[in-house]
Every structure is written in C-alpha cells, then in structure tokens.
Motif scaffolding. Structure first.
Motif, PDB file in Angstrom:
ATOM      1  N   MET A 115       0.846  -1.194   0.000  1.00  0.00           N
ATOM      2  CA  MET A 115       0.000   0.000   0.000  1.00  0.00           C
ATOM      3  C   MET A 115       0.877   1.239   0.000  1.00  0.00           C
ATOM      4  N   TYR A 116       0.708   2.075  -1.040  1.00  0.00           N
ATOM      5  CA  TYR A 116       1.477   3.312  -1.150  1.00  0.00           C
ATOM      6  C   TYR A 116       0.563   4.486  -0.821  1.00  0.00           C
ATOM      7  N   ARG A 117       0.760   5.073   0.333  1.00  0.00           N
ATOM      8  CA  ARG A 117       0.082   6.329   0.638  1.00  0.00           C
ATOM      9  C   ARG A 117       1.019   7.450   0.199  1.00  0.00           C
ATOM     10  N   LEU A 163      15.018   0.136  -5.832  1.00  0.00           N
ATOM     11  CA  LEU A 163      15.316  -0.949  -6.772  1.00  0.00           C
ATOM     12  C   LEU A 163      15.668  -2.218  -6.001  1.00  0.00           C
ATOM     13  N   HIS A 164      15.039  -3.299  -6.389  1.00  0.00           N
ATOM     14  CA  HIS A 164      15.259  -4.591  -5.720  1.00  0.00           C
ATOM     15  C   HIS A 164      15.018  -5.721  -6.711  1.00  0.00           C
ATOM     16  N   GLN A 165      15.464  -6.913  -6.323  1.00  0.00           N
ATOM     17  CA  GLN A 165      15.109  -8.127  -7.052  1.00  0.00           C
ATOM     18  C   GLN A 165      14.133  -8.908  -6.182  1.00  0.00           C
ATOM     19  N   ASP A 166      13.224  -9.652  -6.802  1.00  0.00           N
ATOM     20  CA  ASP A 166      12.377 -10.596  -6.061  1.00  0.00           C
ATOM     21  C   ASP A 166      13.126 -11.919  -6.119  1.00  0.00           C
ATOM     22  N   ARG A 167      13.796 -12.278  -5.021  1.00  0.00           N
ATOM     23  CA  ARG A 167      14.655 -13.460  -5.092  1.00  0.00           C
ATOM     24  C   ARG A 167      14.586 -14.325  -3.837  1.00  0.00           C
ATOM     25  N   PRO A 210       7.157 -17.003 -13.145  1.00  0.00           N
ATOM     26  CA  PRO A 210       7.182 -15.542 -13.169  1.00  0.00           C
ATOM     27  C   PRO A 210       6.535 -14.947 -11.914  1.00  0.00           C
ATOM     28  N   VAL A 211       6.693 -13.664 -11.746  1.00  0.00           N
ATOM     29  CA  VAL A 211       5.952 -12.912 -10.734  1.00  0.00           C
ATOM     30  C   VAL A 211       4.967 -12.037 -11.488  1.00  0.00           C
ATOM     31  N   LEU A 212       3.731 -12.027 -11.006  1.00  0.00           N
ATOM     32  CA  LEU A 212       2.685 -11.230 -11.662  1.00  0.00           C
ATOM     33  C   LEU A 212       2.251 -10.131 -10.706  1.00  0.00           C
ATOM     34  N   SER A 213       2.133  -8.909 -11.201  1.00  0.00           N
ATOM     35  CA  SER A 213       1.663  -7.831 -10.333  1.00  0.00           C
ATOM     36  C   SER A 213       0.452  -7.132 -10.923  1.00  0.00           C
ATOM     37  N   VAL A 214      -0.420  -6.703 -10.013  1.00  0.00           N
ATOM     38  CA  VAL A 214      -1.647  -5.976 -10.374  1.00  0.00           C
ATOM     39  C   VAL A 214      -1.585  -4.625  -9.677  1.00  0.00           C
ATOM     40  N   LEU A 228       5.253   5.275 -11.206  1.00  0.00           N
ATOM     41  CA  LEU A 228       6.358   5.191 -12.150  1.00  0.00           C
ATOM     42  C   LEU A 228       7.241   4.002 -11.767  1.00  0.00           C
ATOM     43  N   PHE A 229       7.179   2.974 -12.613  1.00  0.00           N
ATOM     44  CA  PHE A 229       7.863   1.694 -12.376  1.00  0.00           C
ATOM     45  C   PHE A 229       9.146   1.702 -13.193  1.00  0.00           C
ATOM     46  N   ARG A 230      10.265   1.430 -12.537  1.00  0.00           N
ATOM     47  CA  ARG A 230      11.556   1.436 -13.219  1.00  0.00           C
ATOM     48  C   ARG A 230      12.104   0.008 -13.264  1.00  0.00           C
ATOM     49  N   VAL A 262       3.845  -8.817 -15.790  1.00  0.00           N
ATOM     50  CA  VAL A 262       4.402 -10.139 -15.528  1.00  0.00           C
ATOM     51  C   VAL A 262       5.903 -10.062 -15.755  1.00  0.00           C
ATOM     52  N   MET A 263       6.672 -10.457 -14.750  1.00  0.00           N
ATOM     53  CA  MET A 263       8.127 -10.505 -14.904  1.00  0.00           C
ATOM     54  C   MET A 263       8.532 -11.971 -14.916  1.00  0.00           C
ATOM     55  N   GLY A 264       8.932 -12.438 -16.087  1.00  0.00           N
ATOM     56  CA  GLY A 264       9.326 -13.834 -16.232  1.00  0.00           C
ATOM     57  C   GLY A 264      10.497 -13.944 -17.185  1.00  0.00           C
ATOM     58  N   TYR A 299      16.317  -5.988 -11.666  1.00  0.00           N
ATOM     59  CA  TYR A 299      16.074  -4.986 -10.623  1.00  0.00           C
ATOM     60  C   TYR A 299      14.915  -4.098 -11.047  1.00  0.00           C
ATOM     61  N   HIS A 300      14.047  -3.763 -10.085  1.00  0.00           N
ATOM     62  CA  HIS A 300      12.885  -2.936 -10.388  1.00  0.00           C
ATOM     63  C   HIS A 300      12.440  -2.216  -9.123  1.00  0.00           C
ATOM     64  N   GLY A 301      11.697  -1.141  -9.296  1.00  0.00           N
ATOM     65  CA  GLY A 301      11.214  -0.398  -8.133  1.00  0.00           C
ATOM     66  C   GLY A 301      10.212   0.654  -8.557  1.00  0.00           C
ATOM     67  N   ILE A 302       9.680   1.358  -7.566  1.00  0.00           N
ATOM     68  CA  ILE A 302       8.695   2.412  -7.813  1.00  0.00           C
ATOM     69  C   ILE A 302       9.316   3.742  -7.396  1.00  0.00           C
ATOM     70  N   ASP A 303       9.530   4.631  -8.378  1.00  0.00           N
ATOM     71  CA  ASP A 303      10.150   5.928  -8.076  1.00  0.00           C
ATOM     72  C   ASP A 303       9.166   6.893  -7.414  1.00  0.00           C
ATOM     73  N   GLY A 352      -4.024   6.953  -2.932  1.00  0.00           N
ATOM     74  CA  GLY A 352      -2.877   6.051  -2.882  1.00  0.00           C
ATOM     75  C   GLY A 352      -2.977   4.916  -3.880  1.00  0.00           C
ATOM     76  N   ARG A 353      -2.116   3.966  -3.692  1.00  0.00           N
ATOM     77  CA  ARG A 353      -1.977   2.872  -4.651  1.00  0.00           C
ATOM     78  C   ARG A 353      -1.775   1.558  -3.919  1.00  0.00           C
ATOM     79  N   ILE A 354      -2.403   0.516  -4.438  1.00  0.00           N
ATOM     80  CA  ILE A 354      -2.152  -0.846  -3.949  1.00  0.00           C
ATOM     81  C   ILE A 354      -1.556  -1.647  -5.092  1.00  0.00           C
ATOM     82  N   ASN A 355      -0.486  -2.366  -4.788  1.00  0.00           N
ATOM     83  CA  ASN A 355       0.073  -3.296  -5.753  1.00  0.00           C
ATOM     84  C   ASN A 355       0.025  -4.700  -5.152  1.00  0.00           C
ATOM     85  N   LEU A 356      -0.493  -5.633  -5.928  1.00  0.00           N
ATOM     86  CA  LEU A 356      -0.526  -7.039  -5.520  1.00  0.00           C
ATOM     87  C   LEU A 356       0.554  -7.756  -6.301  1.00  0.00           C
TER      88      LEU A 356
END
Ligand code: MD6
Ligand code: FE
Length: 161
Positions: free
Chosen positions: A68-70, A77-81, A89-93, A100-102, A124-126, A133-137, A151-155
């Motif tokens: 949850m982004y308020r 920037l991080h890896q899902d590892r 893959p990892v799927l996000s909604v 802004l996704f980098r 989908v990151m596969g 590496y990815h993140g939200i600026d 705000g924003r919710i990411n699943l």
C-alpha cells in the motif's frame, strides 16, 4: 515494516495465501503466519483468476503480497529473489494511483527503463526479466479515485516453494 537494517519502509505491507512475505531485523523471508500469529487469509478467487489466465492453471501462487502506497511512498530498486524456483514468473496488479515503475538489469547499475503503471495494469516478470532490478520511483497522487484516502495498492503473486 522495517528493513533488516532497521529502516522503516514507506509502503505498508500485508499478504494473503499460504505464505506472506515479511521483513524485520530477522531479514527478508516468507512466513506461514502474520506476525500476530494468525494464518494469512486466502488469496481472493478473482485475483487467482488473473494468474490462471496469464501464467498457469497448473500451479497457483503461494503468496499474494499487498503493498500500500500512501502519500510519498516509494520502493527502491530490488530483485524478487526469496522464492525457490525462478522459472515461475511474478505477476503484479496495480490498483489506484498511477506509479512510475523502473526496470533495470539482473545486476545493479546500467540502463533502466520506466513505465507508468495505471490502475488495472498487470505486469508479468518472467524469463530473463524474472531477476531484473525494479522499483517504484513515485506515485502520482490524485490520479485515481479508486481507493478511499487515495494512494496505490500493488498485488504481487509469487510461487514460493
Ligand atoms: C510495485 N512491484 O509495483 C512493486 N515485483 O509496487 C514489484 O516489486 C514487482 O511489479 C515483481 C514483479 C512485478 C512487480
Ligand atoms: Fe518486486
């Protein structure tokens, strides 16, 4: 949550599914229970339906991480590892305000690309991108009326075992 280094994160976090992803002084890991001792709630059927349609009907995700982004929240920037098998893959909604996704490379540094994720977007990151590496600026406040209080919710859905 706190990072393992004792820095509070700007996003609020919870999970659904067999495991939740947690971070505290003990490190980043998956846990079968919420810190309050209760099991995580099931992943909603309509969220699983997105996974079935876009990833696989043969293996469902073990974890739905809810970020949850308020106002002012971001994610470095991080890896899902922390998962066992990177062939899934990892799927996000994304829901609510645009973000802004980098996305960069599988090692730190080098060129990155940015894209605005809007409410309803699924990423989908596969394959080669699985360990990028990815993140939200930043999140654009007021860009969606979906969430009470803004705000924003990411699943993010992951196979863990
Ligand atoms: C976010 N997303 O959109 C953060 N991870 O708020 C992620 O960290 C992410 O979107 C793996 C795959 C897709 C993602
Ligand atoms: Fe991620």
């Amino acid at each position: 949550p706190m990072t393992p280094y004792g820095k509070p994160m700007s996003v609020q976090m919870t999970s659904a599914g067999k495991y939740g992803w947690v971070t505290d002084r003990g490190g980043y890991r998956y846990e079968p229970r919420h810190p309050d001792g209760r099991p995580w709630p099931p992943i909603p059927a309509r969220v699983l339906a997105i996974w079935r349609a876009l990833v696989s009907a043969d293996r469902l995700p073990d974890c739905c991480l809810v970020n949850m982004y308020r106002e002012g929240a971001k994610m470095g920037l991080h890896q899902d590892r922390d998962e066992a098998d990177f062939s899934w893959p990892v799927l996000s909604v994304s829901l609510g305000d645009s973000a802004l996704f980098r996305v960069g490379n599988t090692t730190r540094g080098g060129k990155t690309e940015s894209v605005w994720l809007e409410s309803g977007d699924v990423a989908v990151m596969g394959g080669e991108a699985r360990l990028a590496y990815h993140g939200i600026d930043r999140v654009r406040a007021g860009s969606s009326a979906l969430l009470k209080g803004g705000g924003r919710i990411n699943l993010t859905l992951r196979v863990v075992d």
